[in-house]
Scaffold this active site. Structure first.
Site, PDB file in Angstrom:
ATOM      1  N   HIS A 407       0.866  -1.181   0.000  1.00 53.11           N
ATOM      2  CA  HIS A 407       0.000   0.000   0.000  1.00 53.11           C
ATOM      3  C   HIS A 407       0.906   1.235   0.000  1.00 53.11           C
ATOM      4  O   HIS A 407       1.562   1.521   1.004  1.00 53.11           O
ATOM      5  CB  HIS A 407      -0.916   0.000   1.220  1.00 53.11           C
ATOM      6  CG  HIS A 407      -1.960  -1.066   1.185  1.00 53.11           C
ATOM      7  ND1 HIS A 407      -2.540  -1.603   2.320  1.00 53.11           N
ATOM      8  CD2 HIS A 407      -2.531  -1.712   0.135  1.00 53.11           C
ATOM      9  CE1 HIS A 407      -3.422  -2.516   1.973  1.00 53.11           C
ATOM     10  NE2 HIS A 407      -3.425  -2.606   0.652  1.00 53.11           N
ATOM     11  N   GLU A 410       1.263   4.014   2.836  1.00 54.81           N
ATOM     12  CA  GLU A 410       1.610   3.594   4.194  1.00 54.81           C
ATOM     13  C   GLU A 410       3.129   3.599   4.349  1.00 54.81           C
ATOM     14  O   GLU A 410       3.788   2.568   4.456  1.00 54.81           O
ATOM     15  CB  GLU A 410       1.002   2.221   4.485  1.00 54.81           C
ATOM     16  CG  GLU A 410      -0.527   2.264   4.440  1.00 54.81           C
ATOM     17  CD  GLU A 410      -1.194   0.895   4.523  1.00 54.81           C
ATOM     18  OE1 GLU A 410      -0.463  -0.116   4.627  1.00 54.81           O
ATOM     19  OE2 GLU A 410      -2.431   0.833   4.472  1.00 54.81           O
ATOM     20  N   HIS A 503       2.785  -2.727   7.136  1.00 56.04           N
ATOM     21  CA  HIS A 503       1.697  -1.840   6.717  1.00 56.04           C
ATOM     22  C   HIS A 503       1.578  -0.657   7.663  1.00 56.04           C
ATOM     23  O   HIS A 503       2.268  -0.578   8.682  1.00 56.04           O
ATOM     24  CB  HIS A 503       0.362  -2.607   6.708  1.00 56.04           C
ATOM     25  CG  HIS A 503       0.188  -3.520   5.546  1.00 56.04           C
ATOM     26  ND1 HIS A 503      -0.735  -3.293   4.548  1.00 56.04           N
ATOM     27  CD2 HIS A 503       0.818  -4.672   5.213  1.00 56.04           C
ATOM     28  CE1 HIS A 503      -0.662  -4.267   3.655  1.00 56.04           C
ATOM     29  NE2 HIS A 503       0.273  -5.122   4.038  1.00 56.04           N
ATOM     30  N   GLU A 575       0.938  -4.000  11.448  1.00 53.39           N
ATOM     31  CA  GLU A 575       0.227  -2.730  11.306  1.00 53.39           C
ATOM     32  C   GLU A 575       0.855  -1.695  12.223  1.00 53.39           C
ATOM     33  O   GLU A 575       0.898  -1.869  13.434  1.00 53.39           O
ATOM     34  CB  GLU A 575      -1.257  -2.912  11.654  1.00 53.39           C
ATOM     35  CG  GLU A 575      -2.007  -3.858  10.724  1.00 53.39           C
ATOM     36  CD  GLU A 575      -2.356  -3.221   9.399  1.00 53.39           C
ATOM     37  OE1 GLU A 575      -2.075  -2.016   9.228  1.00 53.39           O
ATOM     38  OE2 GLU A 575      -2.924  -3.921   8.535  1.00 53.39           O
TER      39      GLU A 575
END
Length: 662
Positions: A407, A410, A503, A575
């Site tokens: 992504h 990010e 991420h 994350e």
């Protein structure tokens, strides 16, 4: 020169076409600088080399026993003189220093390495619709000396009315933005051909205080700016190219600033209903004057921060707004705003170039090309391991696979990856031990096209790559197709102990992992040991409570789930928040800096050593703690349902997915 050799080289022969071709070819690439008449043609070469003792001694054109001692001495003398000749000496052969005639081949060059001592960085390739300014945008790294605390809402923050360009003045707007009605066709370095237009308004004089906006640089994102009051601007972000959605990442430049004046910026087309801006996250600002004079880099700035739902027009989908006020530190400054610390494709290439040019690091870190992206940008693959002493030792090494930036918006994933690479390539004893026992396969930027153009989530195919890891469409999704194929081949030759994809997260604070609950009772709860260890090694940043191990149907195409189904037990998505920490005493309610994120990369290495320690004490302690935590969770669930349960007998037979509801 030795007379016999000189006679051979002066033989009259006709020009050879192959010799002409090779001379010009080598001259073109700078490998050969001799004059035309000084190079013997191929016929002469054949005669000279066929009578060369290097051939005679290797058995190609004769046998060693055919040579008398006197003749052998003469041949050795001829051979030594030939080595000093600029015409027939080969740089691919190595010779013994003792004078023995025992040539051997040099180690092959790194045919697929892209960096060398005098290499230039590969310029990013852009879709041909994108205008790109020629100016290079670079920022210094800097760590704030004091913690940057979250903004504390007062409840009195102003909610500005969105007036739009009907009542305001457009001061910046991209001419054409590829949307869902178009698709990617081709790319080139520098993007769109022709003269780069000036999109900002022209200042009418030194008293004109209109801000000048720009976002047509690497990773930039701002589509339009509308001036609605003297110091108030409404901003529209560009959607991911070839889509009509995914607006969150912003990164733009403003010039012609005024000091000690309160400006208000309002982004009017955000799409997520929840955001960390509602719980105190501040935007980032960068002043070039502060950077050049005081070595101050990116810092959190903003007051009166409010994230709210706007009133949609007829037939329009709901959107959300982010508004904040700020005062610039200098007059006539050049400043930047960003959603998070940028980390561009060029930043990555500069780092990889430094690794490739390091005589030490390049010995155990090989930089190769995994594939080319849709736009033709290189997707790099790093193989990091110390050379094994024996083939058996090499075969016994387990693998660890780490990836980031699937992504593109990010960028926190890149900063964690940077910290990991800084540590694993260092001379630390722990880093050397990890390189001894593991082979690390690292893809530091899976979606370079998206990073370059300033997308938040998609590639130039207009799709979220982290939902397509099962794809068979190699041409449409080359980056993840080749990544999955690389891991598949790796699994065929050795065990992959761990896979982790880095991420960023836009709704939760702290750092946490998503994993996959194991259905094999022999390894029950084992996939949770690594995250629990990581939470103990980084207690002020990593939250085990926020980790989740459910495998949802909508996540079947993610890298985490696909690699788990391929057989990697410890398969994770890491994350990292765009905000900061709510843990510990020192870090609580403060924003993460790049140094905080890089430290997580170090903690990943530290936790790997704990996880693989031959002394299984820590592992078993964590496993026991996990069973106790799960038992408490089950007891809590049954209490909420008003049921009793004999936890001593049957609690471990309950499905974990039934317990984990969050």
């Amino acid at each position: 020169m030795f007379p016999a050799l000189e006679t051979e080289l002066k033989q009259e022969t006709l020009p050879d076409p192959y010799e002409d071709f090779m001379r010009y070819h080598l001259q073109y690439y700078g490998y050969y600088k001799a004059q035309r008449g000084s190079l013997p043609n191929s016929a002469t070469h054949q005669h000279v080399w066929k009578n060369n003792p290097r051939y005679l001694l290797s058995g190609s054109f004769g046998k060693r026993e055919d040579l008398t001692p006197d003749r052998l001495q003469k041949e050795k003398r001829l051979y030594s003189l030939m080595l000093s000749s600029p015409f027939v000496k080969s740089r691919q052969l190595l010779y013994d220093d003792t004078g023995e005639v025992n040539p051997r081949l040099r180690e092959p060059q790194d045919l697929f390495a892209f960096f060398s001592g005098n290499a230039l960085l590969q310029a990013p390739r852009w879709p041909i619709e994108c205008e790109v300014i020629k100016e290079s945008i670079r920022h210094i790294e800097w760590v704030p000396p004091q913690p940057e605390y979250f903004y504390q809402p007062t409840g009195n923050e102003k909610i500005p009315e969105i007036v739009g360009e009907e009542k305001g003045t457009i001061v910046y707007q991209l001419d054409s933005v590829p949307t869902e009605d178009s698709y990617f066709t081709s790319s080139r370095v520098g993007g769109k051909r022709g003269i780069i237009k000036e999109l900002s308004v022209s200042l009418q004089g030194p008293e004109d205080n209109t801000l000048l906006f720009e976002s047509r640089f690497e990773s930039g994102n701002l589509q339009k700016a509308v001036r609605v009051n003297t110091y108030e601007y409404e901003l529209t972000l560009r959607t991911d190219l070839y889509t009509n959605k995914h607006t969150q990442w912003f990164y733009f430049r403003v010039q012609n600033t005024r000091k000690d004046v309160t400006y208000r910026f309002t982004i009017v087309n955000l799409l997520k209903p929840k955001s960390l801006y509602t719980v105190g996250m501040k935007p980032l600002m960068y002043s070039q004057l502060d950077a050049s004079t005081h070595s101050i880099g990116w810092r959190r700035e903003g007051n009166e921060i409010k994230y709210y739902r706007s009133t949609p027009g007829d037939g329009q989908q709901p959107s959300y707004c982010l508004t904040w006020t700020v005062q610039f530190p200098h007059d006539q400054d050049t400043c930047f705003f960003a959603h998070f610390y940028p980390y561009t494709y060029t930043d990555l290439q500069c780092f990889l170039l430094s690794v490739a040019n390091s005589p030490i690091k390049s010995q155990f870190c090989k930089v190769r090309t995994l594939c080319r992206s849709l736009a033709g940008n290189t997707v790099y693959l790093l193989t990091i391991t110390n050379p094994a002493r024996t083939p058996q030792e090499a075969a016994a090494k387990k693998a660890v696979v780490l990836t980031a930036r699937v992504h593109p918006g990010e960028s926190n994933g890149s900063w964690i990856m940077k910290g990991f690479l800084d540590f694993i390539l260092s001379n630390s004893p722990d880093a050397q031990l990890l390189r001894d026992i593991f082979i690390f396969k690292v893809v530091p930027m899976l979606n370079p096209d998206g990073v370059i153009v300033g997308n938040y989530r998609c590639s130039l195919a207009g799709r979220d790559l982290n939902r397509h890891y099962k794809t068979i469409l190699k041409e449409s999704f080359p980056c993840i197709w080749h990544t999955r194929n690389m891991i598949k081949r790796l699994l065929e030759e050795r065990e992959v102990l761990l896979y982790c994809d880095f991420h960023g997260h836009s709704r939760k604070n702290n750092i946490f992992l998503y994993g996959c609950s194991n259905t094999n009772r022999q390894f029950w709860l084992h996939e949770r040991v690594f995250p629990l260890m990581l939470s103990k090694n980084a207690p002020d940043k990593f939250s085990f409570h926020s980790c989740n191990f459910k495998v949802q149907k909508c996540k079947e195409g993610t890298g985490r789930v696909v690699m788990w189904r391929m057989g990697i037990l410890n398969s994770y998505t890491m994350e990292s928040t765009f905000g900061g920490s709510t843990l510990g005493k020192l870090k609580r309610d403060t924003h993460f800096t790049t140094e905080d994120l890089k430290s997580l990369g170090y903690h990943v290495c530290d936790t790997l050593l704990d996880f693989c320690d031959p002394d299984r004490t820590k592992f078993m302690q964590c496993l026991a703690e996990l069973k106790e935590l799960l038992q408490q969770e089950i007891h809590k669930k049954f209490k909420e349902l008003g049921q009793d349960m004999d936890l001593e007998r049957s609690w471990s037979d309950i499905s974990l997915s039934d317990v984990e509801s969050r």
